[in-house]
Scaffold this motif. Structure first.
Motif, PDB file in Angstrom:
ATOM      1  N   GLN A  44      -2.188 -58.494  73.780  1.00  0.00           N
ATOM      2  CA  GLN A  44      -3.600 -58.855  73.670  1.00  0.00           C
ATOM      3  C   GLN A  44      -4.333 -57.931  72.707  1.00  0.00           C
ATOM      4  OE1 GLN A  44      -2.072 -58.760  76.683  1.00  0.00           O
ATOM      5  NE2 GLN A  44      -2.317 -60.804  77.488  1.00  0.00           N
ATOM      6  N   GLY A  45      -3.990 -56.669  72.706  1.00  0.00           N
ATOM      7  CA  GLY A  45      -4.627 -55.724  71.796  1.00  0.00           C
ATOM      8  C   GLY A  45      -4.355 -56.054  70.340  1.00  0.00           C
ATOM      9  N   TRP A  46      -3.099 -56.356  70.014  1.00  0.00           N
ATOM     10  CA  TRP A  46      -2.760 -56.691  68.637  1.00  0.00           C
ATOM     11  C   TRP A  46      -3.369 -58.021  68.219  1.00  0.00           C
ATOM     12  CZ3 TRP A  46      -1.330 -53.897  64.748  1.00  0.00           C
ATOM     13  CH2 TRP A  46      -0.735 -52.674  64.990  1.00  0.00           C
ATOM     14  N   LEU A  47      -3.366 -59.001  69.110  1.00  0.00           N
ATOM     15  CA  LEU A  47      -4.006 -60.277  68.769  1.00  0.00           C
ATOM     16  C   LEU A  47      -5.488 -60.085  68.498  1.00  0.00           C
ATOM     17  CD1 LEU A  47      -2.355 -62.877  71.166  1.00  0.00           C
ATOM     18  CD2 LEU A  47      -2.162 -62.732  68.692  1.00  0.00           C
ATOM     19  N   TRP A  48      -6.134 -59.253  69.309  1.00  0.00           N
ATOM     20  CA  TRP A  48      -7.550 -58.996  69.093  1.00  0.00           C
ATOM     21  C   TRP A  48      -7.783 -58.310  67.747  1.00  0.00           C
ATOM     22  CZ3 TRP A  48     -10.878 -55.004  68.124  1.00  0.00           C
ATOM     23  CH2 TRP A  48     -12.232 -55.307  68.238  1.00  0.00           C
ATOM     24  N   MET A  49      -6.913 -57.349  67.418  1.00  0.00           N
ATOM     25  CA  MET A  49      -7.076 -56.654  66.135  1.00  0.00           C
ATOM     26  C   MET A  49      -6.888 -57.595  64.956  1.00  0.00           C
ATOM     27  SD  MET A  49      -5.347 -52.964  66.670  1.00  0.00           S
ATOM     28  CE  MET A  49      -4.809 -52.738  68.348  1.00  0.00           C
ATOM     29  N   PHE A  50      -5.903 -58.489  65.010  1.00  0.00           N
ATOM     30  CA  PHE A  50      -5.724 -59.467  63.941  1.00  0.00           C
ATOM     31  C   PHE A  50      -6.952 -60.368  63.841  1.00  0.00           C
ATOM     32  CE2 PHE A  50      -0.889 -59.201  64.584  1.00  0.00           C
ATOM     33  CZ  PHE A  50      -0.785 -58.238  63.606  1.00  0.00           C
ATOM     34  N   TRP A  51      -7.419 -60.851  64.992  1.00  0.00           N
ATOM     35  CA  TRP A  51      -8.596 -61.720  65.014  1.00  0.00           C
ATOM     36  C   TRP A  51      -9.826 -60.979  64.489  1.00  0.00           C
ATOM     37  CZ3 TRP A  51     -13.040 -60.831  67.845  1.00  0.00           C
ATOM     38  CH2 TRP A  51     -13.987 -61.846  67.796  1.00  0.00           C
ATOM     39  N   TRP A  52     -10.008 -59.727  64.929  1.00  0.00           N
ATOM     40  CA  TRP A  52     -11.202 -58.987  64.542  1.00  0.00           C
ATOM     41  C   TRP A  52     -11.236 -58.701  63.038  1.00  0.00           C
ATOM     42  CZ3 TRP A  52     -15.939 -58.195  64.956  1.00  0.00           C
ATOM     43  CH2 TRP A  52     -16.562 -57.126  64.310  1.00  0.00           C
ATOM     44  N   MET A  53     -10.117 -58.341  62.459  1.00  0.00           N
ATOM     45  CA  MET A  53     -10.090 -58.053  61.024  1.00  0.00           C
ATOM     46  C   MET A  53     -10.500 -59.294  60.238  1.00  0.00           C
ATOM     47  SD  MET A  53      -9.537 -55.665  58.749  1.00  0.00           S
ATOM     48  CE  MET A  53      -8.447 -54.395  59.331  1.00  0.00           C
ATOM     49  N   ARG A  54      -9.977 -60.460  60.623  1.00  0.00           N
ATOM     50  CA  ARG A  54     -10.346 -61.698  59.935  1.00  0.00           C
ATOM     51  C   ARG A  54     -11.827 -62.010  60.142  1.00  0.00           C
ATOM     52  NH1 ARG A  54      -9.265 -67.593  61.907  1.00  0.00           N
ATOM     53  NH2 ARG A  54      -9.798 -66.401  63.722  1.00  0.00           N
ATOM     54  N   LYS A  55     -12.314 -61.883  61.371  1.00  0.00           N
ATOM     55  CA  LYS A  55     -13.720 -62.197  61.665  1.00  0.00           C
ATOM     56  C   LYS A  55     -14.650 -61.248  60.924  1.00  0.00           C
ATOM     57  CE  LYS A  55     -16.859 -63.543  65.131  1.00  0.00           C
ATOM     58  NZ  LYS A  55     -17.249 -64.907  64.889  1.00  0.00           N
ATOM     59  N   ALA A  56     -14.338 -59.958  60.922  1.00  0.00           N
ATOM     60  CA  ALA A  56     -15.210 -58.969  60.285  1.00  0.00           C
ATOM     61  C   ALA A  56     -15.267 -59.165  58.777  1.00  0.00           C
ATOM     62  CB  ALA A  56     -14.735 -57.558  60.617  1.00  0.00           C
ATOM     63  N   ILE A  57     -14.135 -59.400  58.151  1.00  0.00           N
ATOM     64  CA  ILE A  57     -14.103 -59.479  56.693  1.00  0.00           C
ATOM     65  C   ILE A  57     -14.537 -60.855  56.192  1.00  0.00           C
ATOM     66  CG2 ILE A  57     -12.555 -59.481  54.699  1.00  0.00           C
ATOM     67  CD1 ILE A  57     -11.058 -57.202  56.061  1.00  0.00           C
ATOM     68  N   VAL A  58     -13.987 -61.909  56.756  1.00  0.00           N
ATOM     69  CA  VAL A  58     -14.215 -63.251  56.224  1.00  0.00           C
ATOM     70  C   VAL A  58     -15.526 -63.854  56.709  1.00  0.00           C
ATOM     71  CG1 VAL A  58     -13.279 -65.588  56.109  1.00  0.00           C
ATOM     72  CG2 VAL A  58     -11.744 -63.635  55.979  1.00  0.00           C
ATOM     73  N   GLU A  59     -15.817 -63.732  58.011  1.00  0.00           N
ATOM     74  CA  GLU A  59     -16.989 -64.407  58.562  1.00  0.00           C
ATOM     75  C   GLU A  59     -18.242 -63.529  58.575  1.00  0.00           C
ATOM     76  OE1 GLU A  59     -16.111 -66.155  62.358  1.00  0.00           O
ATOM     77  OE2 GLU A  59     -14.162 -66.871  61.650  1.00  0.00           O
ATOM     78  N   ILE A  83      -5.604 -49.963  65.077  1.00  0.00           N
ATOM     79  CA  ILE A  83      -5.754 -50.995  64.059  1.00  0.00           C
ATOM     80  C   ILE A  83      -4.996 -50.574  62.799  1.00  0.00           C
ATOM     81  CG2 ILE A  83      -7.878 -50.189  62.955  1.00  0.00           C
ATOM     82  CD1 ILE A  83      -8.839 -53.121  63.092  1.00  0.00           C
ATOM     83  N   SER A  84      -4.205 -51.485  62.279  1.00  0.00           N
ATOM     84  CA  SER A  84      -3.377 -51.208  61.112  1.00  0.00           C
ATOM     85  C   SER A  84      -3.872 -52.061  59.952  1.00  0.00           C
ATOM     86  CB  SER A  84      -1.923 -51.541  61.430  1.00  0.00           C
ATOM     87  OG  SER A  84      -1.148 -51.489  60.272  1.00  0.00           O
ATOM     88  N   PRO A  85      -4.563 -51.471  58.993  1.00  0.00           N
ATOM     89  CA  PRO A  85      -5.161 -52.274  57.920  1.00  0.00           C
ATOM     90  C   PRO A  85      -4.151 -53.091  57.124  1.00  0.00           C
ATOM     91  CG  PRO A  85      -5.967 -50.019  57.831  1.00  0.00           C
ATOM     92  CD  PRO A  85      -4.890 -50.057  58.864  1.00  0.00           C
ATOM     93  N   ILE A  86      -2.994 -52.558  56.861  1.00  0.00           N
ATOM     94  CA  ILE A  86      -2.016 -53.293  56.053  1.00  0.00           C
ATOM     95  C   ILE A  86      -1.543 -54.536  56.798  1.00  0.00           C
ATOM     96  CG2 ILE A  86       0.280 -53.189  55.033  1.00  0.00           C
ATOM     97  CD1 ILE A  86      -0.308 -50.254  54.375  1.00  0.00           C
ATOM     98  N   ASN A  87      -1.169 -54.386  58.065  1.00  0.00           N
ATOM     99  CA  ASN A  87      -0.698 -55.529  58.838  1.00  0.00           C
ATOM    100  C   ASN A  87      -1.800 -56.554  59.072  1.00  0.00           C
ATOM    101  OD1 ASN A  87       1.809 -54.375  59.029  1.00  0.00           O
ATOM    102  ND2 ASN A  87       1.429 -53.473  61.026  1.00  0.00           N
ATOM    103  N   THR A  88      -2.973 -56.070  59.447  1.00  0.00           N
ATOM    104  CA  THR A  88      -4.039 -57.008  59.782  1.00  0.00           C
ATOM    105  C   THR A  88      -4.589 -57.704  58.545  1.00  0.00           C
ATOM    106  OG1 THR A  88      -5.568 -55.130  59.843  1.00  0.00           O
ATOM    107  CG2 THR A  88      -4.713 -55.913  61.938  1.00  0.00           C
ATOM    108  N   LEU A  89      -4.675 -57.009  57.424  1.00  0.00           N
ATOM    109  CA  LEU A  89      -5.120 -57.667  56.193  1.00  0.00           C
ATOM    110  C   LEU A  89      -4.099 -58.696  55.715  1.00  0.00           C
ATOM    111  CD1 LEU A  89      -6.690 -54.727  54.170  1.00  0.00           C
ATOM    112  CD2 LEU A  89      -7.870 -56.726  55.092  1.00  0.00           C
ATOM    113  N   ALA A  90      -2.831 -58.362  55.830  1.00  0.00           N
ATOM    114  CA  ALA A  90      -1.783 -59.303  55.421  1.00  0.00           C
ATOM    115  C   ALA A  90      -1.752 -60.530  56.325  1.00  0.00           C
ATOM    116  CB  ALA A  90      -0.427 -58.616  55.435  1.00  0.00           C
ATOM    117  N   SER A  91      -2.235 -60.396  57.553  1.00  0.00           N
ATOM    118  CA  SER A  91      -2.193 -61.526  58.487  1.00  0.00           C
ATOM    119  C   SER A  91      -3.310 -62.536  58.252  1.00  0.00           C
ATOM    120  CB  SER A  91      -2.277 -61.022  59.922  1.00  0.00           C
ATOM    121  OG  SER A  91      -3.603 -60.659  60.258  1.00  0.00           O
TER     122      SER A  91
END
Length: 102
Positions: A44-59, A83-91
């Motif tokens: 759940q933590g990693w899913l939230w981090m992936f979701w949050w990076m997309r929401k923060a940057i794109v939306e 939070i891992s910027p490389i993984n989350t940005l690539a996702s």
């Protein structure tokens, strides 16, 4: 060794790795868009981090290392989190193609 023979070897090796991957990750391979492997706190933590990076940057067009979605109304900094910027940005592009869970 000719190019055709080498190409055949690459195809056979690729197919063998694909079959082995599907066999060794059998439950995950059949439910890739519905289930996530791993234990409850990490997944759940990693899913939230992936979701949050997309929401923060794109939306939201905001800093992804600070959020008010946690510890509201004060918010919290995510600089010292996992939070891992490389993984989350690539996702981010992959989330649009396959969804956050996949």
């Amino acid at each position: 060794m000719s190019i055709v023979q080498r190409f055949r070897e690459y195809i056979i090796a690729g197919l063998a790795y694909t079959v082995l991957t599907l066999a060794l990750t059998y439950p995950v391979a059949t439910n890739l868009w519905q289930a996530v492997p791993g234990g409850p706190p990490d997944v759940q933590g990693w899913l939230w981090m992936f979701w949050w990076m997309r929401k923060a940057i794109v939306e939201l067009h905001t800093n992804p290392f600070y959020t008010q979605y946690e510890l509201y109304p004060l918010g919290t900094e995510l600089v010292t989190s996992d939070i891992s910027p490389i993984n989350t940005l690539a996702s981010i592009p992959l989330q649009y193609l396959f969804g956050t869970v996949a």
